[in-house]
Scaffold this motif. Sequence first.
Motif, PDB file in Angstrom:
ATOM      1  N   ASN A   3      -7.808  -7.738   8.405  1.00 23.03           N
ATOM      2  CA  ASN A   3      -8.764  -8.402   7.540  1.00 23.03           C
ATOM      3  C   ASN A   3     -10.160  -8.458   8.136  1.00 23.03           C
ATOM      4  O   ASN A   3     -11.154  -8.273   7.449  1.00 23.03           O
ATOM      5  CB  ASN A   3      -8.302  -9.829   7.267  1.00 23.03           C
ATOM      6  CG  ASN A   3      -7.428  -9.891   6.046  1.00 23.03           C
ATOM      7  OD1 ASN A   3      -7.160  -8.858   5.435  1.00 23.03           O
ATOM      8  ND2 ASN A   3      -6.982 -11.075   5.712  1.00 23.03           N
ATOM      9  N   LEU A   6     -11.982  -5.398   7.670  1.00 21.26           N
ATOM     10  CA  LEU A   6     -12.374  -5.249   6.253  1.00 21.26           C
ATOM     11  C   LEU A   6     -13.606  -6.088   5.946  1.00 21.26           C
ATOM     12  O   LEU A   6     -14.498  -5.644   5.230  1.00 21.26           O
ATOM     13  CB  LEU A   6     -11.222  -5.651   5.332  1.00 21.26           C
ATOM     14  CG  LEU A   6     -10.060  -4.667   5.245  1.00 21.26           C
ATOM     15  CD1 LEU A   6      -8.960  -5.220   4.366  1.00 21.26           C
ATOM     16  CD2 LEU A   6     -10.501  -3.320   4.703  1.00 21.26           C
ATOM     17  N   TYR A   7     -13.654  -7.290   6.507  1.00 19.71           N
ATOM     18  CA  TYR A   7     -14.821  -8.157   6.321  1.00 19.71           C
ATOM     19  C   TYR A   7     -16.076  -7.475   6.866  1.00 19.71           C
ATOM     20  O   TYR A   7     -17.134  -7.495   6.246  1.00 19.71           O
ATOM     21  CB  TYR A   7     -14.618  -9.509   7.014  1.00 19.71           C
ATOM     22  CG  TYR A   7     -13.825 -10.496   6.188  1.00 19.71           C
ATOM     23  CD1 TYR A   7     -14.350 -11.005   4.997  1.00 19.71           C
ATOM     24  CD2 TYR A   7     -12.565 -10.928   6.590  1.00 19.71           C
ATOM     25  CE1 TYR A   7     -13.629 -11.907   4.226  1.00 19.71           C
ATOM     26  CE2 TYR A   7     -11.832 -11.828   5.827  1.00 19.71           C
ATOM     27  CZ  TYR A   7     -12.372 -12.321   4.637  1.00 19.71           C
ATOM     28  OH  TYR A   7     -11.667 -13.198   3.874  1.00 19.71           O
ATOM     29  N   VAL A  10     -17.178  -4.699   4.532  1.00 21.21           N
ATOM     30  CA  VAL A  10     -17.890  -5.204   3.351  1.00 21.21           C
ATOM     31  C   VAL A  10     -19.309  -5.623   3.738  1.00 21.21           C
ATOM     32  O   VAL A  10     -20.280  -5.305   3.050  1.00 21.21           O
ATOM     33  CB  VAL A  10     -17.127  -6.390   2.717  1.00 21.21           C
ATOM     34  CG1 VAL A  10     -17.970  -7.095   1.673  1.00 21.21           C
ATOM     35  CG2 VAL A  10     -15.843  -5.908   2.081  1.00 21.21           C
ATOM     36  N   LYS A  14     -22.721  -4.081   2.284  1.00 23.54           N
ATOM     37  CA  LYS A  14     -23.741  -4.891   1.600  1.00 23.54           C
ATOM     38  C   LYS A  14     -25.105  -4.696   2.255  1.00 23.54           C
ATOM     39  O   LYS A  14     -26.122  -4.609   1.566  1.00 23.54           O
ATOM     40  CB  LYS A  14     -23.340  -6.365   1.632  1.00 23.54           C
ATOM     41  CG  LYS A  14     -22.313  -6.708   0.579  1.00 23.54           C
ATOM     42  CD  LYS A  14     -22.023  -8.188   0.634  1.00 23.54           C
ATOM     43  CE  LYS A  14     -21.085  -8.622  -0.452  1.00 23.54           C
ATOM     44  NZ  LYS A  14     -20.677 -10.013  -0.260  1.00 23.54           N
TER      45      LYS A  14
ATOM     46  N   ASP B  99     -14.995  -6.549  -1.642  1.00 26.25           N
ATOM     47  CA  ASP B  99     -15.543  -7.899  -1.537  1.00 26.25           C
ATOM     48  C   ASP B  99     -14.735  -8.877  -2.406  1.00 26.25           C
ATOM     49  O   ASP B  99     -14.397  -9.974  -1.958  1.00 26.25           O
ATOM     50  CB  ASP B  99     -17.016  -7.870  -1.972  1.00 26.25           C
ATOM     51  CG  ASP B  99     -17.726  -9.172  -1.660  1.00 26.25           C
ATOM     52  OD1 ASP B  99     -17.365  -9.804  -0.654  1.00 26.25           O
ATOM     53  OD2 ASP B  99     -18.633  -9.552  -2.424  1.00 26.25           O
ATOM     54  N   LEU B 102     -11.329  -9.529  -0.772  1.00 27.91           N
ATOM     55  CA  LEU B 102     -11.437 -10.403   0.410  1.00 27.91           C
ATOM     56  C   LEU B 102     -11.736 -11.851   0.017  1.00 27.91           C
ATOM     57  O   LEU B 102     -11.248 -12.769   0.651  1.00 27.91           O
ATOM     58  CB  LEU B 102     -12.492  -9.870   1.375  1.00 27.91           C
ATOM     59  CG  LEU B 102     -12.118  -8.559   2.062  1.00 27.91           C
ATOM     60  CD1 LEU B 102     -13.253  -8.084   2.948  1.00 27.91           C
ATOM     61  CD2 LEU B 102     -10.857  -8.699   2.899  1.00 27.91           C
ATOM     62  N   ARG B 103     -12.522 -12.007  -1.031  1.00 30.83           N
ATOM     63  CA  ARG B 103     -12.825 -13.366  -1.499  1.00 30.83           C
ATOM     64  C   ARG B 103     -11.539 -14.054  -1.984  1.00 30.83           C
ATOM     65  O   ARG B 103     -11.332 -15.231  -1.749  1.00 30.83           O
ATOM     66  CB  ARG B 103     -13.862 -13.318  -2.625  1.00 30.83           C
ATOM     67  CG  ARG B 103     -15.237 -13.619  -2.068  1.00 30.83           C
ATOM     68  CD  ARG B 103     -16.209 -13.869  -3.176  1.00 30.83           C
ATOM     69  NE  ARG B 103     -17.250 -12.854  -3.116  1.00 30.83           N
ATOM     70  CZ  ARG B 103     -18.028 -12.540  -4.130  1.00 30.83           C
ATOM     71  NH1 ARG B 103     -17.852 -13.114  -5.298  1.00 30.83           N
ATOM     72  NH2 ARG B 103     -18.964 -11.655  -3.991  1.00 30.83           N
ATOM     73  N   LEU B 105      -8.502 -13.323  -0.949  1.00 34.22           N
ATOM     74  CA  LEU B 105      -7.680 -13.587   0.244  1.00 34.22           C
ATOM     75  C   LEU B 105      -8.165 -14.838   0.979  1.00 34.22           C
ATOM     76  O   LEU B 105      -7.370 -15.599   1.516  1.00 34.22           O
ATOM     77  CB  LEU B 105      -7.689 -12.382   1.191  1.00 34.22           C
ATOM     78  CG  LEU B 105      -6.970 -11.136   0.674  1.00 34.22           C
ATOM     79  CD1 LEU B 105      -7.136  -9.990   1.635  1.00 34.22           C
ATOM     80  CD2 LEU B 105      -5.489 -11.421   0.464  1.00 34.22           C
ATOM     81  N   LYS B 106      -9.458 -15.019   1.003  1.00 37.58           N
ATOM     82  CA  LYS B 106     -10.055 -16.181   1.673  1.00 37.58           C
ATOM     83  C   LYS B 106      -9.623 -17.467   0.949  1.00 37.58           C
ATOM     84  O   LYS B 106      -9.307 -18.472   1.568  1.00 37.58           O
ATOM     85  CB  LYS B 106     -11.580 -16.059   1.654  1.00 37.58           C
ATOM     86  CG  LYS B 106     -12.245 -16.598   2.896  1.00 37.58           C
ATOM     87  CD  LYS B 106     -13.713 -16.330   2.825  1.00 37.58           C
ATOM     88  CE  LYS B 106     -14.395 -16.782   4.075  1.00 37.58           C
ATOM     89  NZ  LYS B 106     -15.828 -16.507   4.017  1.00 37.58           N
TER      90      LYS B 106
END
Lengths: 220, 108
Positions: A3, A6-7, A10, A14, B99, B102-103, B105-106
């Motif tokens: 994860n 992946l963050y 992203v 961006k 994005d 992931l949001r 998942l968060k």
Amino acid sequence: MENKELYKEVELGKIALNLLTYKFKIYSATSQLILGLTSLLIVFSIITISKTLKNIYAPKWIWFSLFLLFFVIFFSLAIAVENIFRKSLKSLRHLISIGGNKIDEKRINYIYVFAFSLPYITLYMFNPLPLWYSFAWLLSTNIAYFIVWFCYERYINSLIPSLKLRVNIFFVSSLTPFSILALYLGIINNPLAIFSAGIGIAVATIVSSLQEIYRAEKEL
Amino acid sequence: MSDDRSDVAKLILKLDPILRHPVRFSIITILLVAGSKTEGELAKSLDISWGRLSTHISKLIKEGYIESRKGFTIYGPRTFINVTNKGIKAYYEYVNTLDKILRFLKKE
């Protein structure tokens, strides 16, 4: 992939996409600043030279060479700016392609040619006031940038809603009070009209460019 | 909640398999930010071998995300790589989809 990675991906994506907007905004602000201050220098040089050499004998070719020199300086600078920011202009096309749109370059060229010729030709056709020729360029520039804002800036912003380009509208709104002041001083035949025109264009150029750079930096 | 989960599953399936590879994602990122690059410059930036790079580049070219062009420099002929409009659109969609995932998942 974890994860965390992946963050980061992203975040990187961006930043890359924001950089496209940033680059185009910096290009718009810088070209405004360079070309605005160069035009100011050229206009003041022309006014000073014509006032100084008014009663001095000078062959016609000297006048012609001076005007030619100014235009060469201005266009060389414009070409240099375009070349330096070559990649930023490409980033604009990239941004537009995200929304599936295509930029109409012919339309933009017509807007600029129309905006930077017609107001000057029209206002310099008349001479209603004694100081008219010394400050009419400011009024023409104000109208020219109004056309650029109305036809170009709004068009670009409609193609890329995330861009929110404001450099031309800031320029027009900062310049308008100085145009009114110059016109008023011109009507009462006060030579400060020329000074007000010069200060006006310098202030408007600096304010609009810095404002755009600040907004670009804030968004990054 | 189950609806949300199925939405996320749909989003995961929507993720572009070509861009899911970190090297290919990085290639597009570099080209997007820095503009046209030679194969040598890309290999140096990504710190990978020419062999690995050319495998990924051919996959991206096949998909129409990038294009190569031969050009001459003062050091001799070079192959320049450029990102295409299709590549930018895919990149934008990939970042946005990831994005969203992931949001979610968060939140979970």
